[in-house]
Each structure stands twice: as structure tokens, then as C-alpha cells.
Design a protein around this motif. Structure first.
Motif, PDB file in Angstrom:
ATOM      1  N   MET A   1     -20.282 -15.425   5.774  1.00 19.94           N
ATOM      2  CA  MET A   1     -20.696 -14.976   7.105  1.00 19.94           C
ATOM      3  C   MET A   1     -19.530 -15.127   8.072  1.00 19.94           C
ATOM      4  O   MET A   1     -18.905 -16.175   8.145  1.00 19.94           O
ATOM      5  N   ALA A   2     -19.223 -14.062   8.773  1.00 18.40           N
ATOM      6  CA  ALA A   2     -18.155 -14.103   9.765  1.00 18.40           C
ATOM      7  C   ALA A   2     -18.750 -13.870  11.157  1.00 18.40           C
ATOM      8  O   ALA A   2     -19.737 -13.149  11.312  1.00 18.40           O
ATOM      9  N   LYS A   3     -18.152 -14.510  12.141  1.00 22.57           N
ATOM     10  CA  LYS A   3     -18.588 -14.356  13.525  1.00 22.57           C
ATOM     11  C   LYS A   3     -17.425 -13.797  14.341  1.00 22.57           C
ATOM     12  O   LYS A   3     -16.291 -14.248  14.200  1.00 22.57           O
ATOM     13  N   ILE A   4     -17.752 -12.850  15.204  1.00 24.39           N
ATOM     14  CA  ILE A   4     -16.749 -12.228  16.066  1.00 24.39           C
ATOM     15  C   ILE A   4     -17.278 -12.215  17.491  1.00 24.39           C
ATOM     16  O   ILE A   4     -18.443 -11.893  17.730  1.00 24.39           O
ATOM     17  N   GLU A   5     -16.414 -12.585  18.424  1.00 22.53           N
ATOM     18  CA  GLU A   5     -16.787 -12.527  19.839  1.00 22.53           C
ATOM     19  C   GLU A   5     -16.509 -11.126  20.349  1.00 22.53           C
ATOM     20  O   GLU A   5     -15.392 -10.616  20.198  1.00 22.53           O
ATOM     21  N   VAL A   6     -17.518 -10.512  20.933  1.00 24.59           N
ATOM     22  CA  VAL A   6     -17.422  -9.102  21.340  1.00 24.59           C
ATOM     23  C   VAL A   6     -17.636  -8.975  22.840  1.00 24.59           C
ATOM     24  O   VAL A   6     -18.647  -9.443  23.373  1.00 24.59           O
ATOM     25  N   ARG A   7     -16.674  -8.327  23.506  1.00 22.57           N
ATOM     26  CA  ARG A   7     -16.837  -7.993  24.926  1.00 22.57           C
ATOM     27  C   ARG A   7     -17.282  -6.533  24.990  1.00 22.57           C
ATOM     28  O   ARG A   7     -16.548  -5.630  24.579  1.00 22.57           O
ATOM     29  N   ALA A   8     -18.464  -6.318  25.488  1.00 25.23           N
ATOM     30  CA  ALA A   8     -18.999  -4.961  25.582  1.00 25.23           C
ATOM     31  C   ALA A   8     -18.360  -4.227  26.768  1.00 25.23           C
ATOM     32  O   ALA A   8     -17.619  -4.816  27.557  1.00 25.23           O
ATOM     33  N   ARG A   9     -18.663  -2.944  26.884  1.00 27.85           N
ATOM     34  CA  ARG A   9     -18.064  -2.145  27.958  1.00 27.85           C
ATOM     35  C   ARG A   9     -18.495  -2.603  29.343  1.00 27.85           C
ATOM     36  O   ARG A   9     -17.815  -2.352  30.326  1.00 27.85           O
ATOM     37  N   ASP A  10     -19.642  -3.268  29.420  1.00 24.95           N
ATOM     38  CA  ASP A  10     -20.095  -3.769  30.724  1.00 24.95           C
ATOM     39  C   ASP A  10     -19.551  -5.169  31.016  1.00 24.95           C
ATOM     40  O   ASP A  10     -19.912  -5.769  32.026  1.00 24.95           O
TER      41      ASP A  10
END
Ligand code: FES
Length: 106
Positions: A1-10
Motif C-alpha cells: 500500500m502506498a500513500k500520496i499527498e495530493v493537492r487538488a485544483r482547489d
């Protein structure tokens, strides 16, 4: 299992996780984050464009098709040195802990 921090367009930041072997584009699309993945991962649409804010040095460099697509994107959207196609990023130990920003829609 991998986790990624995601910044959305908002600007909202969330952690996305998925089993090893999952293509990041598919995970972002399924999470409703506005990643269309129109070409299905063939490096030919650019709709899965992301900026890898940290951890990108652990990824294999872009292949020729990915590099060509990113170069073409420069005509329609901001391209940065950290631009990647999320359809070419696989969730695994190398991608675990990445921080990415989803690039603007074009
Ligand atoms: S899904 Fe089309 S370039 Fe990645």
C-alpha cells in the motif's frame, strides 16, 4: 500500500492510498479529483498531468512518450521541471510518500 499527498485544483490537500501496482492516474480519477485519463494511460492526452512537489527523485525518469506529451502540454498549460503524467506513475515503494499537485485543466 502506498500513500500520496495530493493537492487538488482547489488547493485542498488529501492523502490518497492504493495497493502497490495501482496506476496513480486511475486512483486520482476514481477519487473524483478531476483527472480524466482520457487516453487510458497511453501518454497521448495529457489529462493526467501532475506536478510532483516532493519525492520525484525516487521515480524513474519520464520515457520518450511521456516527455513528448509533457513538451506538447507547454502549449496549453504551465509545464514545470517536476511535471509528470500520473498514468506513468505506479503506486509502490518508490512512489510511497510522494506529494503531488494536480495540474490545471486545459
Ligand atoms: S491518461 Fe492520457 S496521458 Fe495519461
Amino acid at each position: 500500500m502506498a500513500k500520496i499527498e495530493v493537492r487538488a485544483r482547489d488547493g485542498a490537500v488529501q492523502t490518497v492510498e492504493a495497493p502497490d501496482g495501482t496506476v496513480l492516474m486511475r486512483r486520482l480519477r476514481d477519487a473524483g479529483l478531476g483527472v480524466a485519463g482520457t487516453c487510458g494511460g497511453m501518454s497521448s492526452c495529457g489529462s493526467c498531468h501532475v506536478y510532483v512537489e516532493s519525492g520525484g527523485e525516487r521515480l524513474a525518469p519520464p520515457g520518450e512518450d511521456e516527455a513528448d506529451m509533457i513538451a506538447a502540454l507547454a502549449d496549453v498549460v504551465e509545464v514545470r521541471p517536476e511535471s509528470r503524467l500520473s498514468c506513468q506513475i505506479v503506486m509502490n515503494a518508490d512512489s510511497d510518500g510522494l506529494a503531488i499537485e494536480i495540474a490545471p485543466q486545459f
